[in-house]
Scaffold this motif. Structure first.
Motif, PDB file in Angstrom:
ATOM      1  N   ASN A   1       0.819  -1.233   0.000  1.00  0.00           N
ATOM      2  CA  ASN A   1       0.000   0.000   0.000  1.00  0.00           C
ATOM      3  C   ASN A   1       0.848   1.275   0.000  1.00  0.00           C
ATOM      4  OD1 ASN A   1      -2.461  -1.473   0.165  1.00  0.00           O
ATOM      5  ND2 ASN A   1      -2.143  -1.777   2.378  1.00  0.00           N
ATOM      6  N   ALA A   2       2.158   1.069  -0.190  1.00  0.00           N
ATOM      7  CA  ALA A   2       3.050   2.244  -0.152  1.00  0.00           C
ATOM      8  C   ALA A   2       2.781   3.166  -1.330  1.00  0.00           C
ATOM      9  CB  ALA A   2       4.500   1.770  -0.188  1.00  0.00           C
ATOM     10  N   HIS A   3       2.795   4.444  -1.042  1.00  0.00           N
ATOM     11  CA  HIS A   3       2.631   5.453  -2.095  1.00  0.00           C
ATOM     12  C   HIS A   3       3.116   6.808  -1.559  1.00  0.00           C
ATOM     13  CE1 HIS A   3      -0.882   6.235   0.418  1.00  0.00           C
ATOM     14  NE2 HIS A   3      -0.967   7.424  -0.174  1.00  0.00           N
ATOM     15  N   TYR A   4       3.453   7.650  -2.503  1.00  0.00           N
ATOM     16  CA  TYR A   4       3.838   9.008  -2.140  1.00  0.00           C
ATOM     17  C   TYR A   4       2.586   9.884  -2.133  1.00  0.00           C
ATOM     18  CZ  TYR A   4       8.741   7.752  -2.828  1.00  0.00           C
ATOM     19  OH  TYR A   4       9.968   7.156  -2.726  1.00  0.00           O
ATOM     20  N   ASP A   5       2.366  10.602  -1.060  1.00  0.00           N
ATOM     21  CA  ASP A   5       1.185  11.471  -0.943  1.00  0.00           C
ATOM     22  C   ASP A   5       1.443  12.777  -1.707  1.00  0.00           C
ATOM     23  OD1 ASP A   5      -1.131  12.706  -0.268  1.00  0.00           O
ATOM     24  OD2 ASP A   5      -0.699  12.889   1.877  1.00  0.00           O
ATOM     25  N   LEU A   6       1.416  12.625  -3.059  1.00  0.00           N
ATOM     26  CA  LEU A   6       1.729  13.791  -3.896  1.00  0.00           C
ATOM     27  C   LEU A   6       0.703  14.902  -3.732  1.00  0.00           C
ATOM     28  CD1 LEU A   6       2.927  12.016  -7.155  1.00  0.00           C
ATOM     29  CD2 LEU A   6       4.307  12.981  -5.319  1.00  0.00           C
ATOM     30  N   ALA A   7      -0.554  14.521  -3.554  1.00  0.00           N
ATOM     31  CA  ALA A   7      -1.608  15.540  -3.379  1.00  0.00           C
ATOM     32  C   ALA A   7      -1.346  16.350  -2.106  1.00  0.00           C
ATOM     33  CB  ALA A   7      -2.976  14.881  -3.316  1.00  0.00           C
ATOM     34  N   GLY A   8      -1.006  15.619  -1.035  1.00  0.00           N
ATOM     35  CA  GLY A   8      -0.709  16.320   0.226  1.00  0.00           C
ATOM     36  C   GLY A   8       0.531  17.186   0.113  1.00  0.00           C
ATOM     37  N   ILE A   9       1.544  16.629  -0.595  1.00  0.00           N
ATOM     38  CA  ILE A   9       2.786  17.409  -0.788  1.00  0.00           C
ATOM     39  C   ILE A   9       2.500  18.658  -1.623  1.00  0.00           C
ATOM     40  CG2 ILE A   9       5.076  17.378  -1.869  1.00  0.00           C
ATOM     41  CD1 ILE A   9       5.209  14.392  -1.122  1.00  0.00           C
ATOM     42  N   TRP A  10       1.649  18.494  -2.642  1.00  0.00           N
ATOM     43  CA  TRP A  10       1.300  19.640  -3.495  1.00  0.00           C
ATOM     44  C   TRP A  10       0.576  20.713  -2.678  1.00  0.00           C
ATOM     45  CZ3 TRP A  10       2.580  22.114  -7.602  1.00  0.00           C
ATOM     46  CH2 TRP A  10       1.695  23.015  -8.195  1.00  0.00           C
ATOM     47  N   GLN A  11      -0.341  20.289  -1.814  1.00  0.00           N
ATOM     48  CA  GLN A  11      -1.069  21.246  -0.975  1.00  0.00           C
ATOM     49  C   GLN A  11      -0.087  22.005  -0.058  1.00  0.00           C
ATOM     50  OE1 GLN A  11      -4.027  19.008   1.129  1.00  0.00           O
ATOM     51  NE2 GLN A  11      -5.458  18.924  -0.605  1.00  0.00           N
ATOM     52  N   ILE A  12       0.869  21.245   0.502  1.00  0.00           N
ATOM     53  CA  ILE A  12       1.868  21.891   1.364  1.00  0.00           C
ATOM     54  C   ILE A  12       2.695  22.894   0.565  1.00  0.00           C
ATOM     55  CG2 ILE A  12       3.987  21.469   2.684  1.00  0.00           C
ATOM     56  CD1 ILE A  12       2.745  18.804   3.561  1.00  0.00           C
ATOM     57  N   ALA A  13       3.073  22.512  -0.679  1.00  0.00           N
ATOM     58  CA  ALA A  13       3.883  23.406  -1.518  1.00  0.00           C
ATOM     59  C   ALA A  13       3.130  24.700  -1.830  1.00  0.00           C
ATOM     60  CB  ALA A  13       4.282  22.696  -2.805  1.00  0.00           C
ATOM     61  N   VAL A  14       1.836  24.559  -2.172  1.00  0.00           N
ATOM     62  CA  VAL A  14       1.023  25.756  -2.467  1.00  0.00           C
ATOM     63  C   VAL A  14       0.900  26.629  -1.225  1.00  0.00           C
ATOM     64  CG1 VAL A  14      -1.279  26.560  -3.101  1.00  0.00           C
ATOM     65  CG2 VAL A  14      -0.246  24.641  -4.345  1.00  0.00           C
ATOM     66  N   PHE A  15       0.628  25.972  -0.070  1.00  0.00           N
ATOM     67  CA  PHE A  15       0.496  26.719   1.179  1.00  0.00           C
ATOM     68  C   PHE A  15       1.809  27.425   1.539  1.00  0.00           C
ATOM     69  CE2 PHE A  15       0.604  26.646   5.947  1.00  0.00           C
ATOM     70  CZ  PHE A  15      -0.364  27.629   6.132  1.00  0.00           C
ATOM     71  N   LEU A  16       2.941  26.729   1.289  1.00  0.00           N
ATOM     72  CA  LEU A  16       4.254  27.304   1.571  1.00  0.00           C
ATOM     73  C   LEU A  16       4.518  28.516   0.676  1.00  0.00           C
ATOM     74  CD1 LEU A  16       6.869  26.909   3.218  1.00  0.00           C
ATOM     75  CD2 LEU A  16       7.724  25.492   1.337  1.00  0.00           C
ATOM     76  N   ALA A  17       4.162  28.377  -0.605  1.00  0.00           N
ATOM     77  CA  ALA A  17       4.337  29.510  -1.528  1.00  0.00           C
ATOM     78  C   ALA A  17       3.487  30.697  -1.076  1.00  0.00           C
ATOM     79  CB  ALA A  17       3.962  29.091  -2.945  1.00  0.00           C
ATOM     80  N   GLY A  18       2.266  30.380  -0.617  1.00  0.00           N
ATOM     81  CA  GLY A  18       1.390  31.447  -0.105  1.00  0.00           C
ATOM     82  C   GLY A  18       2.000  32.158   1.090  1.00  0.00           C
ATOM     83  N   LEU A  19       2.636  31.380   1.994  1.00  0.00           N
ATOM     84  CA  LEU A  19       3.283  31.978   3.164  1.00  0.00           C
ATOM     85  C   LEU A  19       4.382  32.948   2.746  1.00  0.00           C
ATOM     86  CD1 LEU A  19       3.682  28.978   5.656  1.00  0.00           C
ATOM     87  CD2 LEU A  19       2.134  30.921   5.861  1.00  0.00           C
ATOM     88  N   TYR A  20       5.204  32.504   1.777  1.00  0.00           N
ATOM     89  CA  TYR A  20       6.297  33.366   1.321  1.00  0.00           C
ATOM     90  C   TYR A  20       5.761  34.638   0.658  1.00  0.00           C
ATOM     91  CZ  TYR A  20       9.807  29.763   2.252  1.00  0.00           C
ATOM     92  OH  TYR A  20      10.637  28.869   2.878  1.00  0.00           O
ATOM     93  N   VAL A  21       4.692  34.495  -0.139  1.00  0.00           N
ATOM     94  CA  VAL A  21       4.111  35.669  -0.813  1.00  0.00           C
ATOM     95  C   VAL A  21       3.546  36.648   0.215  1.00  0.00           C
ATOM     96  CG1 VAL A  21       2.249  36.461  -2.324  1.00  0.00           C
ATOM     97  CG2 VAL A  21       3.631  34.485  -2.981  1.00  0.00           C
ATOM     98  N   VAL A  22       2.771  36.124   1.174  1.00  0.00           N
ATOM     99  CA  VAL A  22       2.170  36.987   2.192  1.00  0.00           C
ATOM    100  C   VAL A  22       3.261  37.649   3.037  1.00  0.00           C
ATOM    101  CG1 VAL A  22       0.721  37.034   4.253  1.00  0.00           C
ATOM    102  CG2 VAL A  22       0.024  35.679   2.277  1.00  0.00           C
ATOM    103  N   SER A  23       4.314  36.884   3.365  1.00  0.00           N
ATOM    104  CA  SER A  23       5.429  37.443   4.123  1.00  0.00           C
ATOM    105  C   SER A  23       6.087  38.587   3.358  1.00  0.00           C
ATOM    106  CB  SER A  23       6.461  36.350   4.415  1.00  0.00           C
ATOM    107  OG  SER A  23       7.600  36.889   5.057  1.00  0.00           O
ATOM    108  N   SER A  24       6.254  38.405   2.052  1.00  0.00           N
ATOM    109  CA  SER A  24       6.871  39.452   1.222  1.00  0.00           C
ATOM    110  C   SER A  24       5.995  40.694   1.157  1.00  0.00           C
ATOM    111  CB  SER A  24       7.134  38.922  -0.191  1.00  0.00           C
ATOM    112  OG  SER A  24       8.025  37.830  -0.163  1.00  0.00           O
ATOM    113  N   ILE A  25       4.680  40.488   1.072  1.00  0.00           N
ATOM    114  CA  ILE A  25       3.754  41.631   1.004  1.00  0.00           C
ATOM    115  C   ILE A  25       3.851  42.463   2.290  1.00  0.00           C
ATOM    116  CG2 ILE A  25       1.306  42.292   0.988  1.00  0.00           C
ATOM    117  CD1 ILE A  25       0.828  39.904  -0.903  1.00  0.00           C
ATOM    118  N   PHE A  26       3.814  41.768   3.433  1.00  0.00           N
ATOM    119  CA  PHE A  26       3.914  42.496   4.699  1.00  0.00           C
ATOM    120  C   PHE A  26       5.287  43.155   4.849  1.00  0.00           C
ATOM    121  CE2 PHE A  26       0.298  39.801   6.214  1.00  0.00           C
ATOM    122  CZ  PHE A  26      -0.542  40.839   6.557  1.00  0.00           C
TER     123      PHE A  26
END
Length: 633
Positions: free
Chosen positions: A97-122
């Protein structure tokens, strides 16, 4: 090199960081100028920020948000690493049943990019607000300094070197501006980063946090030792740099004299000697300060080794995830730099408070006596130029009077010559007439009005001056002549130039009246410069003229022309002529002979010669070799 030259030549900014120094390390070992009253000056400087307190609060909030989002990002990135690691380990174990949680990783990547963008705006908002706060604060301070300079008495300006006053008005204010704009924001961000990183590390592992904190004393020892060592070298470097700047400027400004007396080899030898010392101290300063960052990295790397070993054991035991170890290492790297920056900024703030103290000392200087109120001010609509001085006493120091109990009465239209040896008080008398200095006792009146009841601007508009030392500014010849009277027409400017016998040489220049004078007006001869200042005085058409050896810089033939123009200019106008060449004042209506601040003789040229006193000895010493008679007196 004189003290004045030394002050004026010192560089306004310290050398930048040397090779190997990381961001924020510039000036770590620099000698820091300290304030005499740090707390008091800091409170006073904070008072200038008080009108901007709401914006400063917004800066603090945006700094917390910007830094907070940036600090939280490694934790989120660690979660993505953990998911990848878990998928990889499950695959290696052969889990069907092993698999890479690419969907979860993608969500984290998008959220991380959002953090960096919001940090830059502030961060952008923070910098925008702080720029406004800093510039508005310094704008007000700079206006206050400029207004103060206009109110300072001449005795203060005469007692300070030009370099010292300029340093306070320009360099020190710029130092405050740079600190408010850059260092204050960096300090806020660094402090928030240190607090935030410690909190995040504690949420991951208190034990790993303790290991990292144990390396701090070693880091402080390294920083303090290297900074203390480099500070002495930087101090020597600053001193040698000031001496080198002074020597170069001195030799450059006097290069003709250097060449005339064959002192080129001595000048080069002195330059080589100072340059050698500067090289030695500069090399040592940059080498020692440049080693601070590698030493800091070494200490940090020791901490990373312990964190990696202990963290690896904790991961193997399953007490911590590998993503958290990755996040912790990132936090550990983030932790050291704000500490270094904070230590560096502390030095910068010390220097800034010292600069602020120097500016405040200027602002606290005693001002000129207040102007009379508009309703009480006397204004001479049609000045005739009658001047009277009664019982005037004056001294540059309270306990040393230069002029004592002076009484003179000059009628309108008279030409008054003032003669006497150097230091007799001739120029001082003129300074008192124009209220550049205030009398200790007595009164000075123009047309029967006490000059203390006049606005200084109105009083000085009654005078026209031609001094021995010419002053011309960087601009066209037309503008320099027109400086004598606002709104002068082209015809009036040309007429004034013709009256001063300057029109001919002006028209021989490539651009004529549009010729631009450089900063020193060195593209004209000394005599030509004097002719322009005379034209300026003619254009001003004042009620009273002050001529301080106005023809001393021109040749004999030009002097004759100027004397004729002056005679025409002085007709029906009160004139005070300070003269060393007595041939120029034989036609004066009244000659005042001064010595040691007192008028010892007065009368016409013929009357004074008949007295066979001090004036006669001065006159004969110039024309008949009677120097022995002067010595006898």
């Amino acid at each position: 090199m004189s003290e004045r030259q030394g002050n004026a030549r010192m560089p306004s900014k310290p050398p930048g960081p040397g090779p190997g120094m990381g961001p924020g390390m510039g000036g770590m070992g620099m000698p820091v100028q300290k304030a005499k009253n740090f707390k008091g000056t800091l409170r006073r400087l904070a008072g200038y920020l008080r009108p901007q307190r709401m914006k400063l609060l917004a800066v603090l909030v945006t700094a917390i948000l910007s830094t907070g989002f940036a600090i939280y990002s490694p934790k989120v990135l660690g979660e993505a690493t953990t998911k990848l690691f878990e998928g990889m380990m499950a695959t290696l174990k052969g889990d069907p049943n092993a698999h890479y949680d690419l969907a979860g990783i993608w969500q984290i990547a998008v959220f991380l990019a959002g953090l960096y963008v919001v940090s830059s705006i502030f961060s952008y908002i923070q910098q925008f607000l702080m720029a406004g706060v800093a510039q508005k604060t310094v704008y007000g301070l700079r206006n206050e300094v400029n207004a103060k300079l206009g109110k300072l008495p001449l005795k203060y300006l005469d007692s300070q070197t030009h370099g010292e006053i300029l340093s306070r008005a320009v360099n020190d204010v710029d130092n405050i501006s740079n600190t408010l704009q850059q260092s204050l924001t960096q300090l806020i961000t660094s402090l928030i980063t240190i607090i935030g990183v410690i909190i995040m590390m504690l949420t991951i592992s208190p034990w790993l946090t303790l290991i990292l904190l144990l390396t701090l004393p070693l880091s402080m020892i390294v920083i303090r030792g290297a900074a203390k060592k480099s500070q002495s070298y930087f101090k020597a470097q600053q001193m040698e740099l000031g001496m080198l700047n002074g020597h170069v400027e001195e030799m450059y400004s006097g290069h003709r004299i250097v060449k005339a007396y064959g002192q080129e080899d001595n000048s080069v030898a002195k330059f080589d000697s100072i340059n050698e010392k500067l090289y030695s101290s500069g090399w040592k300063a940059q080498f020692v300060s440049g080693n601070i960052m590698p030493l800091m990295s070494m200490v940090s790397n020791i901490g990373y080794v312990f964190i990696s070993v202990v963290g690896g054991i904790m991961v193997a035991r399953g007490s911590i995830s590998i993503g958290n170890i990755q996040a912790f290492i990132q936090y550990a790297r983030q932790f050291s730099m704000p500490l270094v920056q904070t230590a560096n900024i502390a030095n910068i703030i010390q220097s800034t408070i010292a600069s602020a103290e120097r500016v405040f000392e200027l602002l606290d200087e005693e001002e000129e006596i207040a102007e009379p109120a508009d309703s009480e001010a006397v204004e001479l609509a049609d000045a005739h130029g009658a001047v009277a001085m009664h019982g005037v006493n004056f001294g540059y120091k309270e306990d040393a009077m230069l002029i004592e109990n002076m009484d003179i009465d000059v009628k309108s239209g008279q030409m008054v010559a003032i003669v006497g040896p150097t230091g007799a008080g001739k120029t001082t008398l003129v300074n008192l007439l124009m209220r550049f200095y205030e009398v200790n006792d007595g009164t000075i009146m123009i047309d029967g009005a006490d000059i203390t009841r006049m606005k200084r601007g109105h009083l000085r508009s009654l005078f026209g001056m031609v001094l021995q030392d010419t002053w011309l500014f960087n601009g066209t010849i037309r503008d320099n002549i027109a400086y004598g009277r606002a709104g002068a027409t082209e015809e009036e400017i040309v007429a004034a130039a013709k009256a001063a016998h300057a029109d001919h040489f002006i028209r021989t220049l490539p651009e004529g009246y549009d010729t631009v004078l450089n900063e020193e007006a060195s593209n004209l001869s000394q005599g030509q410069k004097q002719l322009l200042t005379i034209a300026r005085a003619i254009l001003a058409d004042p009620a009273i003229l002050i001529l301080d050896e106005a023809t001393s810089s021109v040749d004999t033939r030009t002097e004759v022309h100027i004397q004729r123009a002056m005679n025409e200019l002085m007709k029906d106008r009160t004139s005070f002529v300070i003269a060393h060449r007595l041939s120029t004042i034989r036609d004066a209506d009244l000659i005042l002979v001064m010595n040691h601040g007192s008028i010892i003789e007065k009368g016409t040229h013929a009357e004074l010669l008949a007295q066979e006193g001090f004036y006669a000895d001065l006159y004969y010493s110039q024309f008949t070799g009677g120097a022995a008679r002067v010595q006898a007196v």
